[in-house]
Design a protein around this motif. Structure first.
Motif, PDB file in Angstrom:
ATOM      1  N   ASP A 160       0.827  -1.205   0.000  1.00 42.08           N
ATOM      2  CA  ASP A 160       0.000   0.000   0.000  1.00 42.08           C
ATOM      3  C   ASP A 160       0.864   1.260   0.000  1.00 42.08           C
ATOM      4  O   ASP A 160       0.477   2.291  -0.572  1.00 42.08           O
ATOM      5  N   LEU A 161       2.036   1.181   0.632  1.00 38.18           N
ATOM      6  CA  LEU A 161       2.978   2.304   0.595  1.00 38.18           C
ATOM      7  C   LEU A 161       3.481   2.521  -0.832  1.00 38.18           C
ATOM      8  O   LEU A 161       3.598   3.653  -1.304  1.00 38.18           O
ATOM      9  N   ARG A 162       3.759   1.423  -1.521  1.00 35.67           N
ATOM     10  CA  ARG A 162       4.180   1.511  -2.935  1.00 35.67           C
ATOM     11  C   ARG A 162       3.088   2.134  -3.792  1.00 35.67           C
ATOM     12  O   ARG A 162       3.357   2.975  -4.661  1.00 35.67           O
ATOM     13  N   MET A 163       1.840   1.738  -3.566  1.00 39.97           N
ATOM     14  CA  MET A 163       0.724   2.293  -4.324  1.00 39.97           C
ATOM     15  C   MET A 163       0.615   3.796  -4.121  1.00 39.97           C
ATOM     16  O   MET A 163       0.400   4.564  -5.064  1.00 39.97           O
TER      17      MET A 163
ATOM     18  N   ARG B 286       7.338   4.900 -11.950  1.00 38.86           N
ATOM     19  CA  ARG B 286       6.068   4.404 -11.388  1.00 38.86           C
ATOM     20  C   ARG B 286       5.756   3.031 -11.962  1.00 38.86           C
ATOM     21  O   ARG B 286       5.403   2.090 -11.225  1.00 38.86           O
ATOM     22  N   ASP B 287       5.856   2.894 -13.289  1.00 36.16           N
ATOM     23  CA  ASP B 287       5.541   1.617 -13.924  1.00 36.16           C
ATOM     24  C   ASP B 287       6.504   0.517 -13.491  1.00 36.16           C
ATOM     25  O   ASP B 287       6.112  -0.648 -13.337  1.00 36.16           O
ATOM     26  N   VAL B 288       7.782   0.885 -13.286  1.00 37.89           N
ATOM     27  CA  VAL B 288       8.759  -0.094 -12.819  1.00 37.89           C
ATOM     28  C   VAL B 288       8.412  -0.550 -11.401  1.00 37.89           C
ATOM     29  O   VAL B 288       8.458  -1.745 -11.086  1.00 37.89           O
ATOM     30  N   LEU B 289       8.054   0.396 -10.538  1.00 37.31           N
ATOM     31  CA  LEU B 289       7.671   0.026  -9.177  1.00 37.31           C
ATOM     32  C   LEU B 289       6.450  -0.888  -9.163  1.00 37.31           C
ATOM     33  O   LEU B 289       6.351  -1.807  -8.346  1.00 37.31           O
ATOM     34  N   GLN B 290       5.538  -0.656 -10.075  1.00 37.24           N
ATOM     35  CA  GLN B 290       4.309  -1.443 -10.119  1.00 37.24           C
ATOM     36  C   GLN B 290       4.502  -2.773 -10.867  1.00 37.24           C
ATOM     37  O   GLN B 290       3.589  -3.606 -10.863  1.00 37.24           O
ATOM     38  N   TRP B 291       5.642  -2.947 -11.513  1.00 37.24           N
ATOM     39  CA  TRP B 291       5.881  -4.148 -12.322  1.00 37.24           C
ATOM     40  C   TRP B 291       5.820  -5.389 -11.453  1.00 37.24           C
ATOM     41  O   TRP B 291       6.483  -5.495 -10.434  1.00 37.24           O
TER      42      TRP B 291
ATOM     43  N   ASN C 136       7.474 -15.128  -8.465  1.00 37.72           N
ATOM     44  CA  ASN C 136       6.134 -14.979  -9.022  1.00 37.72           C
ATOM     45  C   ASN C 136       5.229 -14.167  -8.109  1.00 37.72           C
ATOM     46  O   ASN C 136       5.109 -14.438  -6.908  1.00 37.72           O
ATOM     47  N   GLY C 137       4.603 -13.135  -8.696  1.00 39.70           N
ATOM     48  CA  GLY C 137       3.657 -12.314  -7.958  1.00 39.70           C
ATOM     49  C   GLY C 137       4.262 -11.145  -7.219  1.00 39.70           C
ATOM     50  O   GLY C 137       3.536 -10.268  -6.751  1.00 39.70           O
ATOM     51  N   HIS C 138       5.569 -11.107  -7.075  1.00 40.95           N
ATOM     52  CA  HIS C 138       6.192  -9.980  -6.374  1.00 40.95           C
ATOM     53  C   HIS C 138       6.190  -8.731  -7.246  1.00 40.95           C
ATOM     54  O   HIS C 138       6.518  -8.785  -8.433  1.00 40.95           O
ATOM     55  N   ALA C 139       5.841  -7.603  -6.659  1.00 39.74           N
ATOM     56  CA  ALA C 139       5.986  -6.307  -7.323  1.00 39.74           C
ATOM     57  C   ALA C 139       7.402  -5.809  -7.085  1.00 39.74           C
ATOM     58  O   ALA C 139       7.899  -5.850  -5.952  1.00 39.74           O
ATOM     59  N   LEU C 140       8.048  -5.334  -8.150  1.00 40.17           N
ATOM     60  CA  LEU C 140       9.430  -4.900  -8.009  1.00 40.17           C
ATOM     61  C   LEU C 140       9.560  -3.801  -6.965  1.00 40.17           C
ATOM     62  O   LEU C 140      10.532  -3.753  -6.213  1.00 40.17           O
ATOM     63  N   GLY C 141       8.577  -2.890  -6.918  1.00 39.85           N
ATOM     64  CA  GLY C 141       8.631  -1.815  -5.938  1.00 39.85           C
ATOM     65  C   GLY C 141       8.650  -2.326  -4.509  1.00 39.85           C
ATOM     66  O   GLY C 141       9.308  -1.734  -3.642  1.00 39.85           O
ATOM     67  N   ASN C 142       7.943  -3.412  -4.244  1.00 37.01           N
ATOM     68  CA  ASN C 142       7.972  -3.991  -2.905  1.00 37.01           C
ATOM     69  C   ASN C 142       9.379  -4.457  -2.545  1.00 37.01           C
ATOM     70  O   ASN C 142       9.845  -4.261  -1.413  1.00 37.01           O
TER      71      ASN C 142
END
Length: 322
Positions: free
Chosen positions: A57-60, A76-81, A90-96
């Motif tokens: 949620d912090l990333r969002m 932004r798009d990279v963080l959300q990738w 699998n399933g991990h967002a790069l920003g996380n």
């Protein structure tokens, strides 16, 4: 009033993303305060493996505040990738992963988020509700009786009505910056979002709840739209107001904003009036029919509220105050 209005928005997930999208161009003095109870998906896995605050949620929120240029939108798009593999990524967002790495490297939740905000050239800053990961549980009543449900995802998807919300740890560490931001705010925007797990949780953390009580007459409560939220299935906006009143009887917002669709919901006007708040009714729902706010319409109404309170905001439409 002189100077830029200082605005704080509280919530989590897609609801906070909508309010930040609405607010980001009104002032450069924008702060998001984000719930940290998520235990699902990539965030839940990192929380369990590393013992950290869930970063999703912090990333969002950070993504919602990215600079409106190629640099900001790209990062932004990279963080959300989100990775799609047959392995542990699998399933991990790069920003996380990036946020988790900064926290491990720097040893400071607030400092790590500031570095990501700098990378995004963000229109504001993002702070956590707590420096400790929070666990939400609830007593839920259905046809078979009352049962306890543990975990944010389980509470958010539980069938039945939530009778009591609980938080662990009961007295988490709250960053000094989080409380200071609320106390310094000219306008506090609470909601929209999952009512119990993204909105009401702020009132379960004592230093933040006390700051919100102090900020009551500088606050606007944004009620949800539609009827599709599993947390509040079978209830209405008046029930949401009453749930907040029970949890935080000393908190009284100046304004309660509700979409026109809910104008005539039984008990809403009475609940808000008895509260001592003003009910502001306006068309703020997504025009495509989704159970979400239209950020442009929400921006218009929040700018109206700010101007009526004598605040200086940028780019408000002509005649927005009346």
């Amino acid at each position: 009033m002189t100077g830029e209005a200082r605005i704080v928005a509280l919530g989590g997930g897609h609801g906070l993303y909508a309010s930040l999208t609405a607010l980001r161009d009104l002032t450069p003095e924008l702060t998001a305060i984000v719930t940290v109870a998520d235990d699902g998906g990539s965030s839940g896995r990192l929380r369990s493996e590393l013992g950290i605050v869930p970063p999703g949620d912090l990333r969002m929120a950070l993504s919602a505040l990215c600079a409106d240029n190629d640099w900001g939108r790209t990062w932004r798009d990279v963080l959300q990738w989100r990775f799609a593999t047959d392995g542990p990524l699998n399933g991990h967002a790069l920003g996380n992963l990036l946020i988790a790495a900064l926290w491990e490297r720097n040893g400071d939740v607030v400092d790590g988020l500031a570095w990501v905000a700098s990378l995004l050239q963000a229109h504001g800053r993002v702070l956590p509700l707590s420096a400790d990961p929070l666990e939400v549980s609830a007593l839920v009543r259905d046809d078979s009786g009352v049962r306890e449900v543990q975990g944010q995802v389980a509470v958010a998807t539980a069938h039945g009505s939530i009778e009591e919300l609980r938080l662990s740890p009961a007295s988490p560490v709250v960053p000094r910056e989080t409380v200071e931001a609320i106390d310094a705010a000219d306008l506090v925007v609470l909601g929209p979002g999952s009512w119990y797990t993204s909105v009401l949780t702020h009132f379960m953390v004592r230093p933040v709840a006390d700051a919100l009580v102090r900020a009551g007459q500088r606050s606007v409560l944004v009620l949800n739209v539609g009827h599709d939220d599993e947390e509040t299935a079978g209830t209405g906006r008046a029930d949401d107001v009453r749930a907040l009143q029970r949890m935080a009887p000393d908190f009284v917002p100046r304004t309660v904003l509700v979409d026109s669709e809910h104008r005539d919901e039984p008990g809403l006007a009475d609940a808000v009036g008895r509260w001592g708040a003003r009910l502001l009714v306006a068309p703020v729902r997504d025009g495509l029919g989704a159970p979400a706010h239209d950020p442009h319409a929400l921006r218009r109404e929040l700018a109206r509220v700010a101007i009526e309170q004598g605040l200086a905001v940028r780019g408000a439409e002509r005649g927005v105050a009346g």
